[in-house]
Design an enzyme around this catalytic site. Structure first.
Site, PDB file in Angstrom:
ATOM      1  N   GLU A   1       0.698  -1.310  -0.107  1.00 34.74           N
ATOM      2  CA  GLU A   1       0.056   0.263   0.127  1.00 34.74           C
ATOM      3  C   GLU A   1       0.842   1.215  -0.348  1.00 34.74           C
ATOM      4  OE1 GLU A   1      -4.074  -0.060   1.396  1.00 34.74           O
ATOM      5  OE2 GLU A   1      -3.155   1.266   3.736  1.00 34.74           O
TER       6      GLU A   1
ATOM      7  N   LYS B   1       0.266   4.649   1.507  1.00 30.17           N
ATOM      8  CA  LYS B   1      -0.348   5.175   2.726  1.00 30.17           C
ATOM      9  C   LYS B   1       0.578   6.284   2.825  1.00 30.17           C
ATOM     10  CE  LYS B   1      -2.229   3.392   6.567  1.00 30.17           C
ATOM     11  NZ  LYS B   1      -2.430   2.381   7.279  1.00 30.17           N
TER      12      LYS B   1
ATOM     13  N   LYS C   1      -7.919   2.326  -2.431  1.00 31.49           N
ATOM     14  CA  LYS C   1      -8.299   2.551  -1.476  1.00 31.49           C
ATOM     15  C   LYS C   1      -8.945   3.696  -0.836  1.00 31.49           C
ATOM     16  CE  LYS C   1      -7.399  -0.732   2.406  1.00 31.49           C
ATOM     17  NZ  LYS C   1      -8.334   0.162   3.112  1.00 31.49           N
TER      18      LYS C   1
ATOM     19  N   GLU D   1     -14.549  -5.652   2.799  1.00 31.11           N
ATOM     20  CA  GLU D   1     -13.906  -5.320   3.973  1.00 31.11           C
ATOM     21  C   GLU D   1     -14.765  -5.401   4.620  1.00 31.11           C
ATOM     22  OE1 GLU D   1     -11.496  -2.303   4.122  1.00 31.11           O
ATOM     23  OE2 GLU D   1     -12.340  -1.836   5.989  1.00 31.11           O
TER      24      GLU D   1
ATOM     25  N   ASN E   1     -10.024  -7.149   8.136  1.00 33.49           N
ATOM     26  CA  ASN E   1      -9.609  -5.650   8.350  1.00 33.49           C
ATOM     27  C   ASN E   1      -9.581  -6.143   9.828  1.00 33.49           C
ATOM     28  OD1 ASN E   1      -7.905  -3.401   9.128  1.00 33.49           O
ATOM     29  ND2 ASN E   1      -9.689  -2.395   7.728  1.00 33.49           N
TER      30      ASN E   1
ATOM     31  N   GLU F   1      -6.647  -7.521   6.709  1.00 28.44           N
ATOM     32  CA  GLU F   1      -5.531  -6.646   6.204  1.00 28.44           C
ATOM     33  C   GLU F   1      -5.397  -6.094   7.747  1.00 28.44           C
ATOM     34  OE1 GLU F   1      -9.546  -4.915   3.307  1.00 28.44           O
ATOM     35  OE2 GLU F   1      -8.622  -4.041   4.999  1.00 28.44           O
ATOM     36  N   SER F   2      -4.411  -5.053   7.761  1.00 31.34           N
ATOM     37  CA  SER F   2      -3.476  -4.306   8.721  1.00 31.34           C
ATOM     38  C   SER F   2      -2.807  -4.456   9.827  1.00 31.34           C
ATOM     39  CB  SER F   2      -4.991  -3.354   9.424  1.00 31.34           C
ATOM     40  OG  SER F   2      -5.890  -2.656   8.682  1.00 31.34           O
TER      41      SER F   2
HETATM   42  O1  LIG Z   1      -4.983   3.141   9.415  1.00 29.73           O
HETATM   43  C1  LIG Z   1      -5.787   3.745   9.201  1.00 29.73           C
HETATM   44  O2  LIG Z   1      -5.492   4.494  11.049  1.00 29.73           O
HETATM   45  C2  LIG Z   1      -7.391   4.099   9.113  1.00 29.73           C
HETATM   46  C3  LIG Z   1      -8.318   4.190   9.876  1.00 29.73           C
HETATM   47  C4  LIG Z   1      -9.402   4.118  10.214  1.00 29.73           C
HETATM   48  C5  LIG Z   1      -9.624   4.051   8.870  1.00 29.73           C
HETATM   49  C6  LIG Z   1      -9.216   2.681   8.254  1.00 29.73           C
HETATM   50  C7  LIG Z   1      -7.536   2.707   8.303  1.00 29.73           C
HETATM   51  N1  LIG Z   1      -6.836   2.965   7.649  1.00 29.73           N
HETATM   52  C8  LIG Z   1      -7.211   1.768   6.330  1.00 29.73           C
HETATM   53  C9  LIG Z   1      -6.411   0.288   5.758  1.00 29.73           C
HETATM   54  O3  LIG Z   1      -7.277  -0.561   5.611  1.00 29.73           O
HETATM   55  C10 LIG Z   1      -4.711   0.485   6.180  1.00 29.73           C
HETATM   56  O4  LIG Z   1      -4.092   1.146   5.284  1.00 29.73           O
HETATM   57  C11 LIG Z   1      -4.814  -1.062   5.136  1.00 29.73           C
HETATM   58  O5  LIG Z   1      -4.867  -2.410   5.501  1.00 29.73           O
HETATM   59  C12 LIG Z   1      -3.106  -0.921   5.510  1.00 29.73           C
HETATM   60  O6  LIG Z   1      -2.385  -1.297   7.069  1.00 29.73           O
HETATM   61  P1  LIG Z   1      -1.209  -1.086   8.153  1.00 29.73           P
HETATM   62  O7  LIG Z   1      -0.533  -2.115   7.418  1.00 29.73           O
HETATM   63  O8  LIG Z   1      -1.731  -1.419   9.119  1.00 29.73           O
HETATM   64  O9  LIG Z   1      -0.979   0.156   7.940  1.00 29.73           O
END
Ligand SMILES: O=C(O)c1ccccc1NCC(=O)[C@H](O)[C@H](O)COP(=O)(O)O
Length: 264
Positions: free
Chosen positions: A55, A57, A117, A166, A187, A218-219
């Site tokens: 991603e 970001k 996204k 999601e 997520n 995800e995340s």
């Molecule tokens: O990343 C956040 O803080 C967030 C807060 C509220 C809604 C969505 C958010 N993130 C979007 C995503 O889904 C993430 O960017 C994506 O899954 C990657 O996550 P990470 O590897 O933890 O950066």
């Protein structure tokens, strides 16, 4: 009290009004032509490794600025070289400091499946994602009613786009299964508390019986151990933002995350 998702969606409503006015003047989806891109679903289904959606970001509500000076084209090129299976671009500006232009630039650089996204609540956003070069869009179950999700899902599908659907919990997963979506994103981040818990993937994936669905965790994935954990749970792929955006050696980071897929 309003959650972060409530606040994001309020801003999106205003953005959609602006986009609809602009659309009347300048956008023509028919002018984009039909392009065949590799399918995220096929790519992920066929791989015996955990596939990575890398991603772009710049910032996030939970972490603030992550990598503000990023150059999307360069980062996308590094992701492709490092073996990412797809790229996600956060195009929301108020909360993530991304732009639709970031997505356009990435599409000019790579041929990989490309995910827009964003927090999609209206057809006009889907049109714009397609025009910018996305071949996958995100629909967030927590953001809309089932009826509206079904409408946007059908609209995107008719435009030839794939949908990453999601979910965060059991109720949202049931909606995904009812709509019969092919690509489910679980997520791990709680959008109220921002806590990340990888067992969310483990818990929900155990209820997805159809092996033909592609499941993406995800995340909060930061290490090879995390990747192993969600792979063992049965995920086909992972979506990784912050870890890659902050890495000084993205290619080796990606290599570590591409663990062998478990056949649960
Ligand atoms: O990343 C956040 O803080 C967030 C807060 C509220 C809604 C969505 C958010 N993130 C979007 C995503 O889904 C993430 O960017 C994506 O899954 C990657 O996550 P990470 O590897 O933890 O950066």
């Amino acid at each position: 009290m309003k959650t972060i998702l409530d606040r994001i969606l309020e801003e999106k409503q205003k953005e959609v009004e602006r986009l609809k006015n602009e659309s009347k003047r300048e956008l023509s989806i028919s002018s984009t032509g039909i392009q065949s891109r590799p399918s995220l679903y096929d790519t992920f289904r066929q791989s015996d490794q955990l596939s990575v959606i890398a991603e772009i970001k710049r910032a996030s509500p939970s972490k603030g600025d992550i990598n503000i000076g990023i150059k999307p084209k360069e980062q996308a090129h590094i992701y492709e070289q490092g073996g990412a299976s797809a790229i996600s671009v956060l195009t929301d500006t108020p909360f993530f400091k991304g732009t639709m232009n970031d997505l356009t630039e990435v599409r000019q650089t790579v041929e990989l499946p490309l995910l827009c996204k964003d927090f999609i609540i209206d057809e006009v956003q889907i049109d714009r994602a397609k025009i910018a070069g996305a071949n996958v869009i995100l629909l967030i179950a927590a953001a809309l009613s089932k009826e509206r999700l079904a409408m946007l899902f059908n609209y995107a599908t008719q435009l030839g786009l794939e949908v990453l659907f999601e979910v965060h919990n059991q109720t949202e997963l049931e909606v995904a299964l009812e709509l019969d979506v092919k690509i489910i994103g679980i997520n791990n981040r709680d959008l109220k508390t921002f806590n990340v818990d990888l067992t969310t993937t483990e818990r929900l994936i155990s209820q997805i019986e159809d092996p033909n669905r592609v499941v993406i965790s995800e995340s909060g994935i930061t290490s090879c151990e995390d990747a192993e954990f969600v792979s063992q749970a049965g995920a086909n792929g992972i979506l990784v933002g912050e870890t890659l955006m902050q890495s000084s050696n993205v290619e080796s980071e990606l290599e570590k995350l591409k663990v062998k897929r478990s056949t649960v």
